[in-house]
Design an enzyme around this catalytic site. Sequence first.
Site, PDB file in Angstrom:
ATOM      1  CG  ASN A  13     -10.272   7.938   0.814  1.00 47.58           C
ATOM      2  OD1 ASN A  13     -10.313   8.111  -1.031  1.00 47.58           O
ATOM      3  ND2 ASN A  13      -9.055   9.007   1.016  1.00 47.58           N
ATOM      4  CE  LYS A  15      -6.339   7.748   0.558  1.00 45.18           C
ATOM      5  NZ  LYS A  15      -4.638   7.843   0.577  1.00 45.18           N
ATOM      6  CG  HIS A 100      -7.404  13.071   0.967  1.00 43.62           C
ATOM      7  ND1 HIS A 100      -6.201  12.984   0.624  1.00 43.62           N
ATOM      8  CD2 HIS A 100      -8.069  12.200   2.008  1.00 43.62           C
ATOM      9  CE1 HIS A 100      -5.432  11.944   0.992  1.00 43.62           C
ATOM     10  NE2 HIS A 100      -6.282  11.039   1.904  1.00 43.62           N
ATOM     11  CD  GLU A 102      -3.957  10.806  -1.082  1.00 45.56           C
ATOM     12  OE1 GLU A 102      -5.009  10.981  -1.843  1.00 45.56           O
ATOM     13  OE2 GLU A 102      -3.463   9.810  -0.518  1.00 45.56           O
ATOM     14  CD  GLU A 170      -6.614  11.685   6.226  1.00 46.70           C
ATOM     15  OE1 GLU A 170      -7.397  10.518   6.787  1.00 46.70           O
ATOM     16  OE2 GLU A 170      -7.092  12.200   5.373  1.00 46.70           O
ATOM     17  N   GLY A 176      -0.832   6.884   4.355  1.00 43.03           N
ATOM     18  CA  GLY A 176      -0.095   5.777   3.038  1.00 43.03           C
ATOM     19  C   GLY A 176       1.317   5.264   4.100  1.00 43.03           C
ATOM     20  CB  SER A 216      -0.792   4.318   8.443  1.00 44.37           C
ATOM     21  OG  SER A 216      -0.139   4.858   7.315  1.00 44.37           O
TER      22      SER A 216
HETATM   23  P1  PGA Z   1      -3.998   5.249   4.431  1.00 47.08           P
HETATM   24  O1  PGA Z   1      -5.105   6.461   3.955  1.00 47.08           O
HETATM   25  O2  PGA Z   1      -4.925   4.610   5.764  1.00 47.08           O
HETATM   26  O3  PGA Z   1      -3.615   4.828   3.795  1.00 47.08           O
HETATM   27  O4  PGA Z   1      -3.168   5.791   5.277  1.00 47.08           O
HETATM   28  C1  PGA Z   1      -6.312   7.654   5.156  1.00 47.08           C
HETATM   29  C2  PGA Z   1      -6.327   8.754   4.087  1.00 47.08           C
HETATM   30  O5  PGA Z   1      -5.405   9.240   2.584  1.00 47.08           O
HETATM   31  O6  PGA Z   1      -7.462   8.762   4.054  1.00 47.08           O
END
Ligand code: PGA
Length: 255
Positions: A13, A15, A100, A102, A170, A176, A216
Amino acid sequence: MSVDRPRPLVAGNWKMNGLRASARVLEEIHAGYTPGLRAKVELAVCPPATLIGHAAQLSVGSRVAIGGQDCHAKESGAFTGDLSAEMLADAGATYVIVGHSERRQYHKEKDQDVCAKAVAAHRAGLTAIVCVGETREEREAGKALAVVKKQLRGSVPVDSNSHNLVVAYEPVWAIGTGLTPTAADVAEVHAAIREELKRLVGKADAPKVRILYGGSVKPTNAAELMAVENVNGALVGGASLVAADFLGIAGAYLG
Ligand code: PGA
């Protein structure tokens, strides 16, 4: 290994990262997606929408699938700035991430919105990667399983099956941050998701639905996380922006 165990999927992803020059990363991923790796794991990359067409063209022949990061529930209409699932499919996507955290956080998307987007994905012939996950407060309050199950029931449409649905667990606090749940915690949540899927897609199909872990994931922790029961791949954010890291994560499946 159970005969029902689905083919794992490692999805990147990107983003809101990536310009045309990022095609180089995709080319490096293609180069590293060797027949040996291909035999073990499916790869998908979800770049920003501006790059989907280009990425899909580059991926012809490489078998790296391309996905969107969100879609509108409607097929077309007066929704300035939005993109329909049909548009993503037309640009060459075969997957789309919906719900997601976010999107849930910054765009106030609720389970019913996520469900409508997943319905749209199915209508357009896309596989929906439906994301669920608890916040830190919810985990500390002992509510992680209840939150995830509720999100799942509210976000997975009734027409879902193991072909058009992927679930991504997640935990919001792991995205992140460099933090990950313990293998035991991941196992507990993924087992609960599998149970819930029996009700949502039926007992026969539930074992075949891919349940990804995300938050992560790095080359250094991928092998441990991917070995957890009911973990059928990863949804990777930050580490998917670097081809060697993304391939390193997928390499966990080489054993
Ligand atoms: P990350 O994000 O691997 O940077 O923690 C995962 C995600 O949001 O899909």
